[in-house]
Design a protein around this motif. Structure first.
Motif, PDB file in Angstrom:
ATOM      1  N   ILE D 157      -5.975  -5.969  -0.423  1.00 53.93           N
ATOM      2  CA  ILE D 157      -5.247  -6.161   0.824  1.00 53.93           C
ATOM      3  C   ILE D 157      -5.361  -7.602   1.295  1.00 53.93           C
ATOM      4  O   ILE D 157      -4.373  -8.215   1.711  1.00 53.93           O
ATOM      5  CB  ILE D 157      -5.767  -5.172   1.873  1.00 53.93           C
ATOM      6  N   ALA D 160      -3.140  -9.740  -0.974  1.00 55.52           N
ATOM      7  CA  ALA D 160      -1.704  -9.597  -0.739  1.00 55.52           C
ATOM      8  C   ALA D 160      -1.308 -10.219   0.591  1.00 55.52           C
ATOM      9  O   ALA D 160      -0.250 -10.846   0.700  1.00 55.52           O
ATOM     10  CB  ALA D 160      -1.319  -8.124  -0.764  1.00 55.52           C
ATOM     11  N   GLY D 176       4.578 -10.975  -1.945  1.00 58.39           N
ATOM     12  CA  GLY D 176       3.600 -10.174  -1.219  1.00 58.39           C
ATOM     13  C   GLY D 176       3.838  -8.690  -1.409  1.00 58.39           C
ATOM     14  O   GLY D 176       2.908  -7.935  -1.703  1.00 58.39           O
ATOM     15  N   PHE D 177       5.074  -8.288  -1.289  1.00 58.43           N
ATOM     16  CA  PHE D 177       5.360  -6.859  -1.467  1.00 58.43           C
ATOM     17  C   PHE D 177       5.016  -6.406  -2.873  1.00 58.43           C
ATOM     18  O   PHE D 177       4.357  -5.386  -3.082  1.00 58.43           O
ATOM     19  CB  PHE D 177       6.845  -6.583  -1.186  1.00 58.43           C
ATOM     20  N   LYS D 178       5.444  -7.200  -3.847  1.00 61.47           N
ATOM     21  CA  LYS D 178       5.206  -6.785  -5.235  1.00 61.47           C
ATOM     22  C   LYS D 178       3.721  -6.688  -5.526  1.00 61.47           C
ATOM     23  O   LYS D 178       3.237  -5.704  -6.116  1.00 61.47           O
ATOM     24  CB  LYS D 178       5.854  -7.790  -6.185  1.00 61.47           C
ATOM     25  N   MET D 180       1.216  -6.362  -3.471  1.00 66.63           N
ATOM     26  CA  MET D 180       0.558  -5.265  -2.756  1.00 66.63           C
ATOM     27  C   MET D 180       0.873  -3.933  -3.428  1.00 66.63           C
ATOM     28  O   MET D 180      -0.013  -3.090  -3.613  1.00 66.63           O
ATOM     29  CB  MET D 180       1.066  -5.248  -1.315  1.00 66.63           C
ATOM     30  N   ALA D 181       2.127  -3.753  -3.821  1.00 63.26           N
ATOM     31  CA  ALA D 181       2.493  -2.476  -4.446  1.00 63.26           C
ATOM     32  C   ALA D 181       1.726  -2.283  -5.743  1.00 63.26           C
ATOM     33  O   ALA D 181       1.156  -1.205  -5.995  1.00 63.26           O
ATOM     34  CB  ALA D 181       3.996  -2.443  -4.698  1.00 63.26           C
ATOM     35  N   MET D 182       1.679  -3.334  -6.567  1.00 63.88           N
ATOM     36  CA  MET D 182       1.005  -3.165  -7.860  1.00 63.88           C
ATOM     37  C   MET D 182      -0.498  -2.986  -7.678  1.00 63.88           C
ATOM     38  O   MET D 182      -1.125  -2.161  -8.334  1.00 63.88           O
ATOM     39  CB  MET D 182       1.285  -4.371  -8.774  1.00 63.88           C
ATOM     40  N   THR D 184      -1.955  -1.680  -5.120  1.00 69.28           N
ATOM     41  CA  THR D 184      -2.208  -0.346  -4.604  1.00 69.28           C
ATOM     42  C   THR D 184      -2.126   0.685  -5.709  1.00 69.28           C
ATOM     43  O   THR D 184      -2.931   1.616  -5.792  1.00 69.28           O
ATOM     44  CB  THR D 184      -1.186  -0.010  -3.523  1.00 69.28           C
ATOM     45  N   LEU D 185      -1.108   0.509  -6.555  1.00 67.28           N
ATOM     46  CA  LEU D 185      -0.950   1.453  -7.664  1.00 67.28           C
ATOM     47  C   LEU D 185      -2.208   1.461  -8.527  1.00 67.28           C
ATOM     48  O   LEU D 185      -2.770   2.521  -8.836  1.00 67.28           O
ATOM     49  CB  LEU D 185       0.262   1.024  -8.483  1.00 67.28           C
ATOM     50  N   SER D 186      -2.662   0.261  -8.889  1.00 63.70           N
ATOM     51  CA  SER D 186      -3.841   0.216  -9.751  1.00 63.70           C
ATOM     52  C   SER D 186      -5.056   0.779  -9.016  1.00 63.70           C
ATOM     53  O   SER D 186      -5.851   1.532  -9.590  1.00 63.70           O
ATOM     54  CB  SER D 186      -4.095  -1.211 -10.218  1.00 63.70           C
ATOM     55  N   TRP D 242       3.022  -9.410 -11.947  1.00 61.06           N
ATOM     56  CA  TRP D 242       2.727  -9.742 -10.555  1.00 61.06           C
ATOM     57  C   TRP D 242       1.937 -11.040 -10.464  1.00 61.06           C
ATOM     58  O   TRP D 242       1.965 -11.719  -9.448  1.00 61.06           O
ATOM     59  CB  TRP D 242       1.927  -8.624  -9.893  1.00 61.06           C
TER      60      TRP D 242
ATOM     61  N   PHE E  22       8.106   6.016  -7.516  1.00 59.48           N
ATOM     62  CA  PHE E  22       7.865   4.580  -7.657  1.00 59.48           C
ATOM     63  C   PHE E  22       8.666   4.002  -8.811  1.00 59.48           C
ATOM     64  O   PHE E  22       9.126   2.872  -8.757  1.00 59.48           O
ATOM     65  CB  PHE E  22       6.375   4.331  -7.880  1.00 59.48           C
ATOM     66  N   ILE E  35       4.203   5.654  -3.018  1.00 62.52           N
ATOM     67  CA  ILE E  35       2.779   5.294  -2.988  1.00 62.52           C
ATOM     68  C   ILE E  35       2.017   6.230  -2.063  1.00 62.52           C
ATOM     69  O   ILE E  35       0.922   6.693  -2.381  1.00 62.52           O
ATOM     70  CB  ILE E  35       2.632   3.827  -2.561  1.00 62.52           C
ATOM     71  N   LEU E  91       0.663  -2.504   5.720  1.00 63.58           N
ATOM     72  CA  LEU E  91       0.921  -3.834   5.167  1.00 63.58           C
ATOM     73  C   LEU E  91       2.191  -3.829   4.321  1.00 63.58           C
ATOM     74  O   LEU E  91       3.044  -4.726   4.433  1.00 63.58           O
ATOM     75  CB  LEU E  91      -0.277  -4.282   4.335  1.00 63.58           C
ATOM     76  N   LEU E  92       2.347  -2.790   3.486  1.00 60.25           N
ATOM     77  CA  LEU E  92       3.528  -2.727   2.621  1.00 60.25           C
ATOM     78  C   LEU E  92       4.793  -2.666   3.461  1.00 60.25           C
ATOM     79  O   LEU E  92       5.791  -3.336   3.152  1.00 60.25           O
ATOM     80  CB  LEU E  92       3.435  -1.489   1.730  1.00 60.25           C
ATOM     81  N   PHE E  95       5.654  -5.966   4.887  1.00 59.03           N
ATOM     82  CA  PHE E  95       6.286  -6.809   3.864  1.00 59.03           C
ATOM     83  C   PHE E  95       7.732  -6.386   3.651  1.00 59.03           C
ATOM     84  O   PHE E  95       8.612  -7.234   3.492  1.00 59.03           O
ATOM     85  CB  PHE E  95       5.520  -6.714   2.550  1.00 59.03           C
TER      86      PHE E  95
ATOM     87  N   LEU I  91      10.535  -4.893  -9.309  1.00 57.30           N
ATOM     88  CA  LEU I  91       9.259  -4.223  -9.137  1.00 57.30           C
ATOM     89  C   LEU I  91       9.156  -2.961  -9.991  1.00 57.30           C
ATOM     90  O   LEU I  91       8.098  -2.673 -10.563  1.00 57.30           O
ATOM     91  CB  LEU I  91       9.084  -3.874  -7.663  1.00 57.30           C
ATOM     92  N   TYR I  94       7.941  -3.781 -13.345  1.00 61.36           N
ATOM     93  CA  TYR I  94       6.504  -4.056 -13.380  1.00 61.36           C
ATOM     94  C   TYR I  94       5.762  -2.740 -13.579  1.00 61.36           C
ATOM     95  O   TYR I  94       4.881  -2.608 -14.434  1.00 61.36           O
ATOM     96  CB  TYR I  94       6.030  -4.657 -12.054  1.00 61.36           C
ATOM     97  N   PHE I  98       3.500  -0.933 -16.704  1.00 64.79           N
ATOM     98  CA  PHE I  98       2.184  -0.329 -16.450  1.00 64.79           C
ATOM     99  C   PHE I  98       2.129   1.095 -16.979  1.00 64.79           C
ATOM    100  O   PHE I  98       1.188   1.472 -17.706  1.00 64.79           O
ATOM    101  CB  PHE I  98       1.924  -0.360 -14.947  1.00 64.79           C
TER     102      PHE I  98
END
Lengths: 83, 158, 89, 519, 116, 91, 174, 111, 113
Positions: D157, D160, D176-178, D180-182, D184-186, D242, E22, E35, E91-92, E95, I91, I94, I98
């Protein structure tokens, strides 16, 4: 015991239905709505799994705050999903 | 009326509910070590009350009620208090629960084992941490919702 | 007078069954308004089931969850309603 | 003094957190007070990290265990006890990572003082900076899976937020969006894996889990989730996309910290592979997975860097490719751990030594490119030129960082890459050839960047630039010093800090477990 | 009636649904919803891990006489995870608001200035 | 074509997740719960707290909670930073 | 100031209700008394200004609700006519659910109430009782727009739609 | 006493069921709101009354607390439910949903 | 202290630096054998471009970033076309990579178990 199991199964199935609705809707507001419903049912499931702490957190955050944030974000952007 | 708030019915109910939700949030934080709940849950509940005020009264509800600077300051204070409470026990180890079962005035009571009605003054640092986290969470989330709803946030003048 | 918790469980199961209808309305509802109605009903039903289940589990402390739900589901509904009104600017 | 050493692991996390929480409050008093606070905290952290490293490396690599909120148990435990609180477990590798983090924290903070002086949101910026530092320290020091996840999320967080911090830039928000999304996913997949492990073995401590792990199907699913999630967070190709966005769009000092963040994820990956799953997986297979990822990372990173025309993004792709070398070294070590251990350790040494070299060089490059971009007013290499006439020191620093990263002797990059080449050549010559080739191409990349930015005739754009203030020069100079010292005396550092770190991973599994659970 | 591992499977199903969202949806906010779904699934999974058949919640206040309690650790973990989820979502979505402000669209296929 | 490959990969991942979860110990019967039993038994005497979950959250695993508070703090700071008032030259 | 104390006292009562039976001082323990008092004061400080609105032209301040007699009336109302009307309403809806006989429309009522609380009370009562649902409020005149499930008169008086509720609301709130 | 409890719970289930069915059967937002709000509120009221009766009948501090908490939940439900439906109805009207088959629409004249 | 031995090879930066210095010295010596008659400012400094005059630029010519290595990039164009196609900047892609890697890793790990 059997009734309890049935209750579990019903609520779990309903959770999946709610989540699937959230994925399926094109209208983001409806999607958020379905997400709130799913979160609500998840909270009920937490409740039945003897986790009231988590149920409270999920209730407060899933039902009220997440919905609020999503709705605000949708208001700031666009409501419909583009095709 | 102005287009910024909801109908009079909602507003009147909000007047009533606002204090009620806040008090209930405080109750949840206060009794965090006895009943389900605690800092996060209570904080989230109080933050929801702020969100309710915001939606029912519009940004006019902010006036004299919720000040972003204050919210941010209180949040930082809560975080610092939490960290400070954790530091209290560093004589033994970080996060050592100094007050539990000490018999002192501050939450030092002991509890009987097994099912009981609960002792409010027990728990050592736990209730204090509950309050620190509760303060942090309620103001933090409220700040997020307000900023997202109202928009630009005035940073410190440098 | 001590009744079986089973009765409460059966009542809760009935409510869970009724939840299906409101989910159906959420799924079908032609307008968002209908869906919100479904959500509102769902809220009430879930609160009722929580109360009943709290009694069924013999747990006093569980009722707090129901209270919080009853208080807070309102907030989410209001946000969506506010959006539909065209507010939140 | 001993008390300080005893509490050093927790203070490393708690002090930056203290700073992060206090910064917005102290910032209201004024910039001077804020900078003093941050400077003091960063210096203290650096001192503590050094103290911890001296302690750990001095004691011959026995892991130090710190029980948070402890007092119930003495470690190591005996007779079937399990730890119930969160443990910090510091072995050579953790202390090594702590040193890297402290280095970049120190230089990054002092660089930021000048770099962010005329921007808005300084208080929030430094708050996020310190949180990121604290998160990285927590990730590398903790001995508990869920704690690891929490710190992973802190870094996610904070990172990002930093990537999107320059709100007025379009791409910054996208990145930033990308990111944060990646992230979060991980993070969520890592959490799922932790849940799987907890469900199977009822515990969260790495040592306890390591002892009880069996290698069933569920464990393998958990391993897959952990491996892929952490590899993504580290930026391994093909899940790296990313990374250039993040490194490229964040403010320059933060890019350096982001690289360290990636390395911390890499550390987590190694910790999980070697310590947690060490005995229950086919090391050859996993090693070769790492090697394949590493080769892809090296090659794709370097070739993509070659065609960039955005200076920051070019350096970012270079940084991505360097992650590959670490993966390659450790992957080779992993692949041969059971069969031909004689050169496995060398590969591990190379991979781990490359971490600190990479941090120093890439940090230097990011700082320098930040200065250059600020001076030139553009990020496009095709519009720069002639900056070297007025920015002599910056160009020298950039050149040193570039050649060191590209592995030109006698700088530090070569020392670590040398070890990797040697060991990889023993395993399969192709690996070494590809690594050397990519290294050469990396040099070409930086020649291009250097030529485009610094060389060429004086032009209108370059007429008014000058070397930055001392506040930015000194951190860069410090990193240059590190680069040169590590390049001139690699033997010393390899013997005293890298080898214990490598051994902690490679052979230290039993020591790690025994430090908690007893023999 | 034995319901087997159904709760686990439902949790994993939620994760899969979120992953599907997603991967195959194109609106940025829909991605965030995905998410959130993954996160809900993970939370549900964690809590189900701690359940013991016939156990009561690990709270001694007015607890009924019971044989055993459910495990407290997963609940604590889930609390942490829920708050983390809220933070991430906030946060998302911020953004996303800014991306929409700059790009004028939320289509993930059009938000691609950072390529190559 | 790409979408089809992606879908296959997605199905693989989903299938493995479901398999891994289904292959776990049966629901409702945790096997090794030494740590949790310790928490349940010692929440009252050691921490003097009735709610074992709170004991875990704020005492036994208090550091996680600090991390979580930090996460929330970071998010708040991030959001405030995004919506901050910019200087003239930064618009 | 009055608003602050009133809110604090109300909150205190609510808190005592929540923690009923915790000790021996009446029914509460000393700690609960103390913590309840402190928390109530805080809630009063936060929510006091929101809980009661200032006087505006044409509307009366809601501070008039402090009269305990009104509360008593409210309780009587809640248990007596309200519950009965609600039961009727539900049977009515049940009838309509089964038969599907509806004749909906939106009508305007002028109950002539002048406090916010009275309007709210009436509107919520209407919502919960036979065949009616408040859709909107005209805030100038206090008129309600009511969705009526079985319209018998397109321009009805307030009493025709909601029976004695208007009187009750007036008695309680005015 | 237990007969009373069964009756209360039975009424609760019955009306909640009616509310759910009304949700499906009625033609538009407003009529659905009628059914849903009234019936579920009434049903939940009676269910909660059942639990309250149960609590007070069992006696003891524990069950008294249970009953009181249920009363609080009930109050919250009674206050929020009609308000929520009013908000929904108003929102639906303002978002352009006209009542289906309306005999008269006074609100349309106003705006 | 400065030496680095991998067991099969040795790297000593000090020795290398000494050698470098030696080479430098030698090259200076060689340089001193050069033509003493070199003078700045005469025709000797002119660039020899097939006998043509040097093209006039206002303040010198700058080889820009994209001008370098175009040959190499052109030679690798088949590769680059493919790699650039990966980096779409979307995105979803990406995440798709993964998931692809995740599936592959699952298969490999479970097969190797």
């Amino acid at each position: 015991m059997i009734v309890q199991s049935i209750l579990h199964v019903v609520v779990l199935v309903l959770i999946v239905i709610g989540a699937a609705l959230a994925v399926w809707f094109k209208d983001l507001l409806s999607s958020v709505l379905a997400l709130a419903a799913a979160s609500l049912l998840v909270s009920l499931e937490f409740y039945m799994l003897q986790a009231p702490d988590v149920a409270i957190a999920e209730a407060a955050i899933g039902a009220a705050l997440t919905t609020a944030i999503y709705v605000i974000a949708i208001r700031r952007t666009a409501r419909k999903e583009e095709e | 009326m102005n287009n910024n708030s909801m109908s009079v019915i909602v507003r009147t109910v909000t007047r009533f509910m606002y204090g009620l939700i806040i008090l209930f949030g405080f109750y949840v934080i206060m009794h965090g070590h006895l009943t389900p709940g605690g800092g996060f849950q209570g904080g989230a509940v109080v933050a929801s009350a702020f969100a309710l005020l915001l939606v029912a009264f519009g940004s006019a509800g902010l006036k004299g009620q919720l000040n972003l600077h204050w919210l941010q300051s209180i949040e930082e204070f809560g975080a610092l208090a939490f960290l400070g409470l954790a530091f209290l026990g560093i004589g033994t180890a970080f996060f050592y629960n100094l007050f539990a079962n000490s018999g002192g005035f501050l939450f030092g009571a002991s509890v009987p084992t097994g099912s009981n009605a609960g002792v409010l003054t027990a728990g050592g640092l736990v209730p204090l941490m509950n309050w620190a986290v509760g303060l942090k969470v309620m103001t933090g989330i409220a700040a997020v919702v307000i900023v997202m709803l109202v928009g630009s946030h005035k940073e410190e003048t440098e | 007078m001590i009744i079986e918790p089973l009765v409460f469980f059966i009542v809760a199961a009935c409510f869970a069954f009724f939840v299906m209808f409101s989910l159906l309305r959420i799924g079908l509802g032609p307008t968002v308004g209908d869906r919100v109605v479904g959500l509102d009903t769902l809220n009430t039903l879930v609160v009722a089931s929580m109360i009943v289940l709290g009694a069924a589990f013999d747990q006093v402390v569980f009722i707090d969850v129901a209270i919080i739900y009853a208080l807070l589901s309102f907030v989410g509904t209001l946000y969506i309603a506010r959006y539909l009104e065209g507010g939140l600017n | 003094m001993t008390a300080l050493t005893l509490h050093a692991p927790i203070l490393l996390v708690a002090l930056p957190l203290l700073g992060a929480f206090a910064t917005p409050l102290v910032g209201k008093l004024g910039k001077g007070a804020r900078n003093t606070l941050i400077g003091l905290i960063v210096l203290a952290v650096a001192g503590l990290a050094a103290m911890l490293a001296i302690d750990v490396f001095g004691s011959g690599g026995i892991p130090t265990v710190y029980e948070l909120g402890g007092g119930t148990f003495t470690f190591p435990l005996s007779g079937g006890q399990v730890p119930v609180r969160i443990l910090f477990e510091v072995d050579g590798m953790s202390a090594f990572m702590g040193l890297i983090t402290a280095l970049i924290a120190l230089t990054g903070a002092f660089f930021s003082f000048s770099y962010w002086k005329e921007r808005s949101g300084g208080n929030l910026y430094f708050s996020l900076f310190l949180m990121l530092i604290a998160g990285v320290f927590g990730m590398v020091l903790t001995g508990d899976m869920f704690n690891f996840f929490v710190f992973l999320e802190i870094t996610s967080i904070a990172a990002a937020s930093m990537v999107g911090f320059r709100v007025w830039l379009k791409q910054s928000q996208e990145a930033g969006f990308k990111v944060m999304a990646m992230y979060t996913l991980s993070g969520l997949f890592v959490l799922l894996a932790i849940g799987l492990l907890y469900g199977q073995y009822g515990h969260l401590n790495i040592a306890v889990l390591a002892r009880s792990i069996q290698g069933s199907l569920t464990d393998m699913v958990a391993l897959g989730l952990l491996l892929t999630g952490l590899a993504m967070k580290a930026g391994a190709v093909p899940m790296h996309m990313w990374a250039p966005d993040a490194y490229g769009e964040s403010p320059a000092p933060m890019s350096a910290v982001l690289v360290v963040n990636s390395q911390a994820s890499l550390y987590g990956l190694f910790r999980i592979l070697f310590t947690l799953f060490g005995a229950s997986i086919s090391t050859g297979t996993v090693g070769w997975i790492l090697i394949v990822l590493a080769l892809l990372t090296i090659f794709v990173g370097v070739t993509m860097a070659l065609i960039q025309s955005d200076l920051k993004r070019l350096v970012a792709f270079g940084a991505v490719s360097q992650i590959g070398y670490m993966l390659l070294g450790v992957g080779v070590g992993m692949a041969v751990i059971a069969t031909r251990p004689e050169y496995g350790l060398v590969a591990m040494q190379g991979g781990i030594f490359h971490m600190i070299n990479d941090a120093a060089c890439v940090g230097l490059l990011f700082f320098a490119s930040g200065v250059v971009i600020r001076a030139a007013g553009t990020r496009d290499l095709n519009q720069m030129g002639g900056l070297g006439h007025r920015m002599k020191w910056t160009s020298i620093f950039f050149a040193i960082g570039a050649v060191a990263l590209a592995g030109v002797p006698p700088f530090n990059g070569f020392a670590s890459k040398f070890l990797i080449y040697e060991a990889a050549f023993k395993l399969n010559p192709f690996l070494a050839v590809l690594a050397v080739l990519s290294s050469i191409m990396l040099l070409a990349v930086f020649v291009k960047a250097f030529q485009a930015a610094f060389l060429g005739p004086r032009s209108n754009t370059s007429a008014h630039v000058s070397d930055p203030s001392l506040g930015m020069m000194l951190p860069m100079a410090a990193l240059v010093l590190v680069v040169i010292v590590f390049g001139l005396f690699p033997g010393f550092f390899v013997d005293h800090i890298v080898t214990p770190a490598a051994k902690a991973l490679w052979l230290g599994r039993d020591a790690y477990i025994n430090a908690v659970l007893g023999g | 009636m034995n319901i087997g591992n159904l709760p686990f499977i439902v949790a994993a199903l939620l994760v899969v649904l979120g992953l599907y969202t997603f991967l195959f949806k194109r609106n940025l906010i829909k991605l965030v919803i995905g998410i959130t779904l993954i996160e809900t699934g993970v939370n549900l999974f964690l809590v189900t891990l701690g359940y013991r058949t016939g156990g009561i919640s690990p709270i001694y206040t007015f607890a009924p006489e019971a044989q055993q309690m459910v495990l407290p650790t997963p609940q604590a973990l889930t609390l942490t995870s829920i708050v983390i989820g809220l933070a991430t979502t906030a946060l998302l979505l911020s953004f996303a608001v800014f991306v929409h402000r700059h790009y004028g669209t939320l289509d993930v296929r059009k938000v691609k200035e950072l390529k190559g | 074509m790409r979408k089809a490959i992606l879908f296959v990969a997605f199905l693989f991942v989903g299938a493995f997740l479901l398999l891994g979860v289904a292959d776990m110990r049966p629901f409702g019967e945790p096997q090794m719960a030494v740590m949790d039993d310790y928490y349940i038994q010692n929440a009252q005497p050691e921490v003097a707290v009735n709610n074992a979950v709170t004991a875990v959250v704020f005492d036994y695993r208090g550091f996680d909670t600090l991390g979580e508070a930090t996460v929330l703090f970071a998010a708040v700071v991030g959001v405030l930073g995004l919506f901050r008032k910019l200087r003239e030259d930064e618009r | 100031m009055l608003a602050f104390f009133v809110t604090a006292i109300g909150a205190f009562f609510f808190y005592l209700l929540l923690t009923f039976g915790s000790g021996t001082i009446v029914a509460w323990s000393l700690e609960e008394w103390i913590s309840g008092a402190v928390l109530s004061l805080i809630v009063g400080a936060i929510a006091g200004r929101v809980a009661f609105n200032r006087k505006k032209e044409g509307r009366k301040s809601s501070l008039r609700m402090l009269n305990p007699l009104r509360w008593l009336l409210f309780l009587v109302y809640l248990i007596g006519p309200f519950l009965w009307a609600m039961a009727k309403a539900n049977l009515d809806v049940a009838y309509r659910v089964i038969t599907g006989k509806i004749r909906p429309g939106i009508v305007r009522l002028s109950p002539g109430l002048s406090t916010d609380f009275g309007t709210t009370l009436l509107a919520n009562s209407i919502t919960l009782t036979p065949g009616t649902l408040t859709v909107d409020v005209d805030e100038e005149s206090g008129d309600l727009f009511v969705h009526w499930i079985n319209v018998r008169d397109t321009d009805p008086s307030a009493e025709a739609v909601c029976g004695s509720f208007v009187d009750w609301a007036r008695r309680i709130a005015e | 006493m237990s007969i009373l409890l069964y009756v209360l719970l039975g009424i609760g289930v019955l009306f909640n069921g009616l509310g759910a069915i009304a949700l499906v059967r009625f033609p538009d937002v407003y009529t659905r709101l009628h059914g849903a709000t009234k019936c579920t509120t009434f049903g939940s009221l009676f269910t909660a009354l059942g639990v309250i009766v149960y609590g007070f009948a069992r006696g003891g501090a524990q069950y008294n607390t249970l009953a009181i908490h249920v009363i609080i939940a009930l109050i919250a439900l009674l206050v929020t439910n009609p308000t929520g439906s009013h908000a929904i109805a108003r929102a639906a009207y303002r978002s352009g949903v006209k009542p289906k088959g309306a005999v008269v629409d006074k609100l349309e004249d106003r705006s | 202290m400065s030496g680095l031995s991998s067991g099969f090879g040795v790297w000593n930066p000090i020795a290398w630096a000494l050698l470098f210095v030696g080479i430098l010295v030698v090259s200076f010596i060689v340089r001193s054998f050069g033509n003493k008659g070199y003078k700045r400012g005469t025709g000797q400094t002119k660039v020899f471009l097939s006998g043509n005059d040097e093209p006039e630029t206002s303040n010198g010519l700058h080889v820009r970033g994209d001008h370098l290595y175009w040959g190499m990039i052109d030679g690798l164009s088949a590769y680059y076309r493919r790699v650039k196609a990966w980096h779409t900047g979307i995105l979803s892609d990406y995440a798709a990579w993964f998931v692809g890697v995740l599936g592959l890793v699952f298969v490999i790990l479970v097969l190797a178990r």
